[in-house]
Design a protein around this motif. Structure first.
Motif, PDB file in Angstrom:
ATOM      1  N   THR A   1       0.850  -1.195   0.000  1.00  0.00           N
ATOM      2  CA  THR A   1       0.000   0.000   0.000  1.00  0.00           C
ATOM      3  C   THR A   1       0.882   1.240   0.000  1.00  0.00           C
ATOM      4  O   THR A   1       2.037   1.201   0.436  1.00  0.00           O
ATOM      5  N   SER A   2       0.335   2.321  -0.472  1.00  0.00           N
ATOM      6  CA  SER A   2       1.089   3.577  -0.425  1.00  0.00           C
ATOM      7  C   SER A   2       0.615   4.381   0.773  1.00  0.00           C
ATOM      8  O   SER A   2      -0.559   4.374   1.130  1.00  0.00           O
ATOM      9  N   VAL A   3       1.557   5.056   1.392  1.00  0.00           N
ATOM     10  CA  VAL A   3       1.270   5.849   2.579  1.00  0.00           C
ATOM     11  C   VAL A   3       1.760   7.263   2.322  1.00  0.00           C
ATOM     12  O   VAL A   3       2.882   7.468   1.866  1.00  0.00           O
ATOM     13  N   ASP A   4       0.918   8.213   2.609  1.00  0.00           N
ATOM     14  CA  ASP A   4       1.320   9.609   2.486  1.00  0.00           C
ATOM     15  C   ASP A   4       1.993  10.051   3.781  1.00  0.00           C
ATOM     16  O   ASP A   4       1.813   9.457   4.832  1.00  0.00           O
TER      17      ASP A   4
ATOM     18  N   LEU B   1       8.619   3.591   3.311  1.00  0.00           N
ATOM     19  CA  LEU B   1       7.958   2.384   2.807  1.00  0.00           C
ATOM     20  C   LEU B   1       8.351   2.085   1.370  1.00  0.00           C
ATOM     21  O   LEU B   1       8.540   0.916   1.013  1.00  0.00           O
ATOM     22  N   GLU B   2       8.482   3.092   0.557  1.00  0.00           N
ATOM     23  CA  GLU B   2       8.882   2.881  -0.830  1.00  0.00           C
ATOM     24  C   GLU B   2      10.272   2.247  -0.906  1.00  0.00           C
ATOM     25  O   GLU B   2      10.505   1.339  -1.709  1.00  0.00           O
ATOM     26  N   VAL B   3      11.183   2.702  -0.064  1.00  0.00           N
ATOM     27  CA  VAL B   3      12.529   2.117  -0.039  1.00  0.00           C
ATOM     28  C   VAL B   3      12.455   0.661   0.428  1.00  0.00           C
ATOM     29  O   VAL B   3      13.080  -0.228  -0.162  1.00  0.00           O
ATOM     30  N   LEU B   4      11.702   0.409   1.498  1.00  0.00           N
ATOM     31  CA  LEU B   4      11.584  -0.957   2.019  1.00  0.00           C
ATOM     32  C   LEU B   4      10.920  -1.885   1.004  1.00  0.00           C
ATOM     33  O   LEU B   4      11.348  -3.029   0.835  1.00  0.00           O
ATOM     34  N   TYR B   5       9.861  -1.402   0.336  1.00  0.00           N
ATOM     35  CA  TYR B   5       9.191  -2.208  -0.677  1.00  0.00           C
ATOM     36  C   TYR B   5      10.097  -2.484  -1.864  1.00  0.00           C
ATOM     37  O   TYR B   5       9.967  -3.506  -2.537  1.00  0.00           O
ATOM     38  N   GLY B   6      11.014  -1.590  -2.145  1.00  0.00           N
ATOM     39  CA  GLY B   6      11.912  -1.733  -3.285  1.00  0.00           C
ATOM     40  C   GLY B   6      13.032  -2.738  -3.068  1.00  0.00           C
ATOM     41  O   GLY B   6      13.683  -3.165  -4.027  1.00  0.00           O
ATOM     42  N   LEU B   7      13.277  -3.130  -1.836  1.00  0.00           N
ATOM     43  CA  LEU B   7      14.344  -4.096  -1.555  1.00  0.00           C
ATOM     44  C   LEU B   7      13.916  -5.504  -1.971  1.00  0.00           C
ATOM     45  O   LEU B   7      12.728  -5.831  -1.942  1.00  0.00           O
ATOM     46  N   PRO B   8      14.870  -6.344  -2.332  1.00  0.00           N
ATOM     47  CA  PRO B   8      14.528  -7.740  -2.630  1.00  0.00           C
ATOM     48  C   PRO B   8      13.945  -8.431  -1.390  1.00  0.00           C
ATOM     49  O   PRO B   8      14.348  -8.151  -0.261  1.00  0.00           O
ATOM     50  N   SER B   9      13.010  -9.342  -1.605  1.00  0.00           N
ATOM     51  CA  SER B   9      12.323 -10.005  -0.484  1.00  0.00           C
ATOM     52  C   SER B   9      13.271 -10.731   0.457  1.00  0.00           C
ATOM     53  O   SER B   9      13.029 -10.783   1.664  1.00  0.00           O
ATOM     54  N   ILE B  10      14.345 -11.274  -0.062  1.00  0.00           N
ATOM     55  CA  ILE B  10      15.291 -12.018   0.771  1.00  0.00           C
ATOM     56  C   ILE B  10      15.944 -11.126   1.825  1.00  0.00           C
ATOM     57  O   ILE B  10      16.349 -11.600   2.889  1.00  0.00           O
ATOM     58  N   VAL B  11      15.993  -9.838   1.571  1.00  0.00           N
ATOM     59  CA  VAL B  11      16.560  -8.893   2.535  1.00  0.00           C
ATOM     60  C   VAL B  11      15.700  -8.841   3.806  1.00  0.00           C
ATOM     61  O   VAL B  11      16.178  -8.476   4.874  1.00  0.00           O
ATOM     62  N   GLY B  12      14.445  -9.261   3.700  1.00  0.00           N
ATOM     63  CA  GLY B  12      13.562  -9.288   4.864  1.00  0.00           C
ATOM     64  C   GLY B  12      14.043 -10.224   5.954  1.00  0.00           C
ATOM     65  O   GLY B  12      13.620 -10.110   7.109  1.00  0.00           O
ATOM     66  N   LEU B  13      14.930 -11.147   5.629  1.00  0.00           N
ATOM     67  CA  LEU B  13      15.483 -12.053   6.641  1.00  0.00           C
ATOM     68  C   LEU B  13      16.566 -11.392   7.486  1.00  0.00           C
ATOM     69  O   LEU B  13      16.831 -11.817   8.602  1.00  0.00           O
TER      70      LEU B  13
END
Length: 173
Positions: free
Chosen positions: A133-136, A143-155
């Motif tokens: 979702t987008s947040v103002d 959030l845009e930076v976090l969403y842009g990271l590869p999913s594996i970085v979530g570990l």
């Protein structure tokens, strides 16, 4: 160690009561309450998700399905155990009467809260694109930076937080 201290608690529920009653740190007492509720909720979520996984794969006779189910249980344990670890470390320390260090309790509570935040951060990073979702406001660019990271970085954040919990325990002994 005294006889009474050695028999102060039996198992996990007793460790929560014991650590809560023995600690002088209000931050740690708050963490015990949060960890108890959160570990219970995460356990319930993983149990229900495992039931759904089993129901969805009941007709499959592939051996990889058993591996998938086992891996799912392992992931659940790897999320719940670090939530419980600070409580268990503090309970063990007080049971063995190693010291009545409120600072130790406070440091482990802080690392426990850090792990909870790290899991949340990891979940945000690994959110599938269709659920993002987008947040103002101020959090939008973050959030845009976090969403842009590869999913594996979530570990990375939870693993680092687990290492911080263990390191804090070892260095504070």
């Amino acid at each position: 160690m005294t006889e009474a201290a050695g028999k102060s608690y039996d198992g996990l529920p007793g460790a929560f009561r014991f650590a809560f009653s023995r600690s002088n740190s209000w931050l740690f007492k708050l963490y015990v309450a949060v960890a108890l509720v959160l570990a219970g909720l995460v356990t319930i979520i993983f149990v229900f998700a495992l039931i759904v996984l089993i129901a969805d794969t009941v007709d499959a006779s592939d051996g990889s399905i058993s591996l998938l189910r086992s891996f799912f249980v392992l992931v659940g344990l790897l999320v719940v155990l670090p939530i419980l670890a600070p409580v268990l470390f503090v309970a063990r320390r007080h049971r063995r009467e190693i010291g009545d260090d409120t600072g130790y309790d406070r440091r482990l509570a802080s690392t426990g809260f850090l792990f909870i935040f790290a899991v949340y951060l990891g979940l945000v990073v690994s959110t599938p694109p269709e659920q993002q979702t987008s947040v103002d406001g101020a959090l939008g660019p973050v959030l845009e930076v976090l969403y842009g990271l590869p999913s594996i970085v979530g570990l990375v954040p939870p693993v680092v937080a687990v290492l911080v919990i263990y390191g804090t325990h070892r260095l504070s002994r």
